[in-house]
Design a protein around this motif. Structure first.
Motif, mmCIF file in Angstrom:
data_model
loop_
_atom_site.group_PDB
_atom_site.id
_atom_site.type_symbol
_atom_site.label_atom_id
_atom_site.label_comp_id
_atom_site.label_asym_id
_atom_site.label_seq_id
_atom_site.Cartn_x
_atom_site.Cartn_y
_atom_site.Cartn_z
ATOM 1 N N HIS A 16 9.526 4.159 5.476
ATOM 2 C CA HIS A 16 10.665 4.378 4.585
ATOM 3 C C HIS A 16 10.417 3.857 3.171
ATOM 4 N N ALA A 17 10.277 2.557 3.008
ATOM 5 C CA ALA A 17 10.089 1.984 1.671
ATOM 6 C C ALA A 17 8.609 1.734 1.417
ATOM 7 N N MET A 18 8.229 1.804 0.144
ATOM 8 C CA MET A 18 6.836 1.635 -0.223
ATOM 9 C C MET A 18 6.781 0.985 -1.597
ATOM 10 N N LEU A 19 5.876 0.045 -1.773
ATOM 11 C CA LEU A 19 5.708 -0.556 -3.099
ATOM 12 C C LEU A 19 4.267 -0.987 -3.311
ATOM 13 N N LEU A 20 3.934 -1.210 -4.563
ATOM 14 C CA LEU A 20 2.588 -1.581 -4.953
ATOM 15 C C LEU A 20 2.424 -3.095 -4.881
ATOM 16 N N ARG A 21 1.308 -3.553 -4.331
ATOM 17 C CA ARG A 21 1.029 -4.985 -4.337
ATOM 18 C C ARG A 21 0.819 -5.453 -5.775
ATOM 19 N N PRO A 22 1.111 -6.711 -6.076
ATOM 20 C CA PRO A 22 1.000 -7.201 -7.463
ATOM 21 C C PRO A 22 -0.357 -6.976 -8.105
ATOM 22 N N ASP A 23 -1.438 -7.014 -7.315
ATOM 23 C CA ASP A 23 -2.767 -6.806 -7.900
ATOM 24 C C ASP A 23 -3.178 -5.338 -7.898
ATOM 25 N N ALA A 24 -2.251 -4.454 -7.502
ATOM 26 C CA ALA A 24 -2.477 -3.004 -7.500
ATOM 27 C C ALA A 24 -3.610 -2.576 -6.572
ATOM 28 N N SER A 25 -3.910 -3.379 -5.544
ATOM 29 C CA SER A 25 -5.002 -3.051 -4.620
ATOM 30 C C SER A 25 -4.553 -2.158 -3.474
ATOM 31 N N GLY A 26 -3.265 -2.096 -3.216
ATOM 32 C CA GLY A 26 -2.794 -1.321 -2.076
ATOM 33 C C GLY A 26 -1.285 -1.163 -2.081
ATOM 34 N N LEU A 27 -0.810 -0.339 -1.158
ATOM 35 C CA LEU A 27 0.613 -0.067 -0.998
ATOM 36 C C LEU A 27 1.105 -0.718 0.281
ATOM 37 N N LEU A 28 2.221 -1.422 0.201
ATOM 38 C CA LEU A 28 2.890 -1.942 1.381
ATOM 39 C C LEU A 28 3.948 -0.928 1.798
ATOM 40 N N ILE A 29 4.006 -0.629 3.097
ATOM 41 C CA ILE A 29 4.888 0.413 3.608
ATOM 42 C C ILE A 29 5.632 -0.123 4.821
ATOM 43 N N THR A 30 6.958 0.033 4.836
ATOM 44 C CA THR A 30 7.725 -0.352 6.021
ATOM 45 C C THR A 30 7.718 0.809 7.008
ATOM 46 N N ASP A 31 7.192 0.568 8.197
ATOM 47 C CA ASP A 31 7.087 1.578 9.248
ATOM 48 C C ASP A 31 8.193 1.301 10.260
ATOM 49 N N ILE A 32 9.325 1.995 10.113
ATOM 50 C CA ILE A 32 10.555 1.609 10.811
ATOM 51 C C ILE A 32 10.375 1.570 12.327
ATOM 52 N N ASP A 33 10.020 2.691 12.939
ATOM 53 C CA ASP A 33 10.044 2.767 14.401
ATOM 54 C C ASP A 33 8.895 2.018 15.059
ATOM 55 N N ASN A 34 7.871 1.679 14.291
ATOM 56 C CA ASN A 34 6.814 0.820 14.829
ATOM 57 C C ASN A 34 7.093 -0.650 14.568
ATOM 58 N N ARG A 35 8.149 -0.917 13.787
ATOM 59 C CA ARG A 35 8.540 -2.275 13.443
ATOM 60 C C ARG A 35 7.324 -3.090 12.996
ATOM 61 N N ALA A 36 6.696 -2.548 11.938
ATOM 62 C CA ALA A 36 5.490 -3.171 11.375
ATOM 63 C C ALA A 36 5.444 -2.882 9.884
ATOM 64 N N LEU A 37 4.677 -3.692 9.194
ATOM 65 C CA LEU A 37 4.374 -3.455 7.789
ATOM 66 C C LEU A 37 2.972 -2.871 7.737
ATOM 67 N N ARG A 38 2.803 -1.772 7.016
ATOM 68 C CA ARG A 38 1.496 -1.131 6.926
ATOM 69 C C ARG A 38 0.923 -1.336 5.529
ATOM 70 N N LEU A 39 -0.390 -1.431 5.447
ATOM 71 C CA LEU A 39 -1.085 -1.602 4.174
ATOM 72 C C LEU A 39 -2.012 -0.420 3.963
ATOM 73 N N ALA A 40 -1.752 0.350 2.903
ATOM 74 C CA ALA A 40 -2.591 1.497 2.558
ATOM 75 C C ALA A 40 -3.368 1.162 1.286
ATOM 76 N N LYS A 41 -4.674 1.190 1.375
ATOM 77 C CA LYS A 41 -5.519 0.881 0.223
ATOM 78 C C LYS A 41 -5.432 1.987 -0.826
ATOM 79 N N VAL A 42 -5.583 1.611 -2.090
ATOM 80 C CA VAL A 42 -5.696 2.578 -3.176
ATOM 81 C C VAL A 42 -7.004 2.279 -3.912
ATOM 82 N N GLY A 43 -7.374 3.152 -4.850
ATOM 83 C CA GLY A 43 -8.618 2.940 -5.569
ATOM 84 C C GLY A 43 -9.807 3.381 -4.747
ATOM 85 N N LYS A 44 -10.848 2.569 -4.715
ATOM 86 C CA LYS A 44 -12.099 2.924 -4.049
ATOM 87 C C LYS A 44 -11.906 3.224 -2.577
ATOM 88 N N TYR A 45 -11.017 2.479 -1.903
ATOM 89 C CA TYR A 45 -10.841 2.633 -0.469
ATOM 90 C C TYR A 45 -9.549 3.369 -0.131
#
Length: 598
Positions: free
Chosen positions: A335-364
């Motif tokens: 549902h919600a998504m935001l950029l980490r302060p160092d712009a290395s990745g995106l934090l994502i709230t995964d509602i039905d898995n009840r977990a926080l997901r980290l998606a890399k940006v940039g090189k990875y």
């Protein structure tokens, strides 16, 4: 039989089409800590992004409305319907800022906007003078509903996400149908006011309002609002300037499907959006994907996003919980998504898995992992006076293995007389206890005891103990977490339990008939190397005793291996002849443990 099949089909359809309970809103505190609003627990949770786990929390209802003993059997599988009228806030969005003495929370269910008074900003709690973090006072914070609201009664409101400019100059909250409202994050004269103003009405923003997502861009000057089919880019301090509308539904449609988007993040010229294939309902399919669009024009007022590519996920599949790279990744209604302060990745709230997901940006870009927090009997510990699953253990021995599945690793633990694989709390505690001795270059991958089984929850509750024969998990029982351990950091991923992975498999718990005869040389690059006695002979057996502070003394049986990053020559084609099940293999160079964890 046909009636039963129809009931099961209807139940499945409802769970597919409705937003369940879990982490919804999200805001950052520092690079290391994030704050989420979890509707399955009716709580705000402070998550350690680098280690996983909860380091602070605030229950969002008067504790007199906690469960009674007669309610305990209703919460497994989220069947506790009485919660709607029993005083639980049911949070949606959450926001704060580095210098804010308040946290702001929306509740779509109650159509309310709350401000929570802090004794000091969360960023200060995260950075004490001695370098430690102390969020203990957060659990005692008090809240009040903001009742002073322009041009809309509480029954007309449908509040969604909220965000605050980094300098705290202005905050924003999105209403599904009415538009964007601004508020003063520092208004402190009246507990029920925040100087709320209509910033931009919905009819000036989008052809299809249904606004939901709300973020500041990386520069802090633009407000990024997401509707069902569009992303709207607004100058945060100058709403009179041109509003850029990006029709992401048309640009990112796969195979001609209609799309439904939830949230977006703008990083320089890249626009990341989270969406799914739209059906005939409001919430549509649970399976979602992360997309990236690129701005082809330099002038911000004439931004033109044309190219759209799938970064991670697959909307053609069902919603599930799987980490990895690109199309191999599965989300379940993030549902919600935001950029980490160092712009290395995106934090994502995964509602039905009840977990926080980290998606890399940039090189990875496209690499997705899990930041686990809802574990170890969390709901039952908060509300049902239950003990954690983790048990006190001790003893340690070591051995060598190259590739092993979770099933094989757990079986080997039991054969050696240990209870099984280690839990995430045990591993975190070991890392914290040993942080001053761990090599900064060491990196260890282990199978854990944490299941990736989850379920759709209609009401607050939990899915049950995945280790029990009967539970309410609807997916993921064949997936289990692998943890990558480094000095002060732990990354987790959900992989198939039958996959063979090159690991150092740690086993905790004292079983029966412990076999202490197994031993092997110590690896060259184990994460706990500096704790061990040094041997002058490479083949010398090392046996040591470790103590884990979290649950008492913890004994760990180690399958150790040498790991120094990507092993391009690794051949993962061999299948163990000793396994009872057909094992699947993966290539180490595709694993997330091969990329930086920062």
């Amino acid at each position: 039989m046909r009636i039963l099949q129809a009931i099961l089909l209807l139940s499945s359809l409802i769970s597919t089409l409705s937003t369940g309970k879990g982490p919804v809103g999200l805001t950052t505190i520092t690079q290391r800590y994030a704050l989420i609003a979890d509707s399955s627990l009716d709580a705000l949770l402070i998550i350690d992004v680098e280690m996983g786990g909860i380091v602070g929390h605030l229950i969002l209802h008067d504790r007199q409305y906690d469960l009674s003993g007669s309610d305990y059997d209703k919460v497994v599988g989220g069947k506790w319907s009485d919660v709607d009228k029993d005083g639980w806030m049911d949070p949606t969005g959450v926001s704060t800022c580095p210098s804010c003495n308040f946290v702001f929370v929306t509740s779509s269910k109650l159509k309310q906007f709350y401000k929570i008074r802090l004794d000091r900003p969360l960023k200060e709690m995260a950075n004490n003078d001695d370098g430690s973090a102390d969020f203990s006072s957060f659990s005692q914070s008090e809240w009040s509903a903001i009742t002073a609201w322009p041009d809309a009664t509480s029954t007309e409101r449908n509040l969604r996400m909220t965000t605050i400019m980094g300098d705290g100059d202005m905050g924003f909250v999105v209403d599904l149908n009415l538009g964007i409202y601004s508020f003063d994050p520092f208004e402190d004269d009246h507990p029920h006011e925040a100087d709320v103003q209509l910033f931009l009405p919905a009819n000036k923003l989008s052809n299809t309002p249904r606004l939901s997502g709300c973020n500041m861009d990386a520069s802090g000057s633009k407000l990024i609002v997401t509707s069902k089919s569009e992303v709207i880019i607004v100058h945060a301090k100058h709403p009179e300037k041109k509003v850029v509308v990006v029709n992401v539904s048309d640009l990112c449609a796969e195979d001609g499907r209609n799309m439904h988007f939830r949230d977006a993040v703008l990083l320089n010229d890249d626009l990341f959006v989270m969406g799914n294939a739209a059906g005939n309902s409001e919430d549509d399919s649970a399976a979602m994907a992360l997309y990236k669009l690129t701005n082809t024009k330099v002038n911000d007022d004439e931004a033109m996003f044309l190219k759209c590519e799938v970064v991670a996920g697959d909307i053609s599949d069902e919603g599930r919980w799987r980490d990895g790279v690109g199309a191999d990744v599965r989300f379940t209604r993030p549902h919600a998504m935001l950029l980490r302060p160092d712009a290395s990745g995106l934090l994502i709230t995964d509602i039905d898995n009840r977990a926080l997901r980290l998606a890399k940006v940039g090189k990875y870009v496209g690499h997705v992992s899990t930041i686990s927090y809802n574990e170890d009997n969390l709901f039952a510990r908060l509300y049902m006076q239950r003990d954690p699953y983790t048990q006190s253990t001790r003893l340690l021995d070591s051995g060598v293995i190259k590739e092993v599945s979770a099933i094989r690793a757990d079986g080997d633990c039991k054969e050696a007389g240990y209870a099984g694989l280690c839990t995430l709390p045990e591993l975190r505690s070991k890392l914290v206890q040993s942080q001053n001795q761990i090599s900064q270059t060491a990196k260890t991958v282990v199978w854990t005891d944490q299941s990736c089984a989850s379920c759709w929850l209609n009401y607050p509750g939990y899915c049950g103990d995945p280790t029990e024969t009967v539970n309410d998990a609807e997916w993921g029982s064949q997936y289990q977490m692998v943890a990558t351990l480094m000095a002060g950091r732990m990354n987790t991923e959900c992989l198939k339990r039958t996959e063979e992975v090159r690991i150092e498999s740690m086993c905790c718990g004292v079983g029966t008939g412990i076999d202490t005869s197994k031993s092997s040389p110590s690896p060259k690059s184990s994460v706990f190397d500096n704790e061990q006695p040094k041997s002058s002979h490479k083949g010398k057996t090392i046996s040591i005793m470790l103590v884990i502070a979290c649950m008492g003394a913890v004994g760990v049986f180690l399958y150790r291996r040498d790991y120094n990053g990507i092993d391009e020559n690794y051949d993962a084609t061999a299948v163990s002849e000793e396994a009872d099940l057909q094992l699947e293999t993966i290539t180490v160079s595709d694993r997330i443990e091969d990329i930086p964890l920062s």
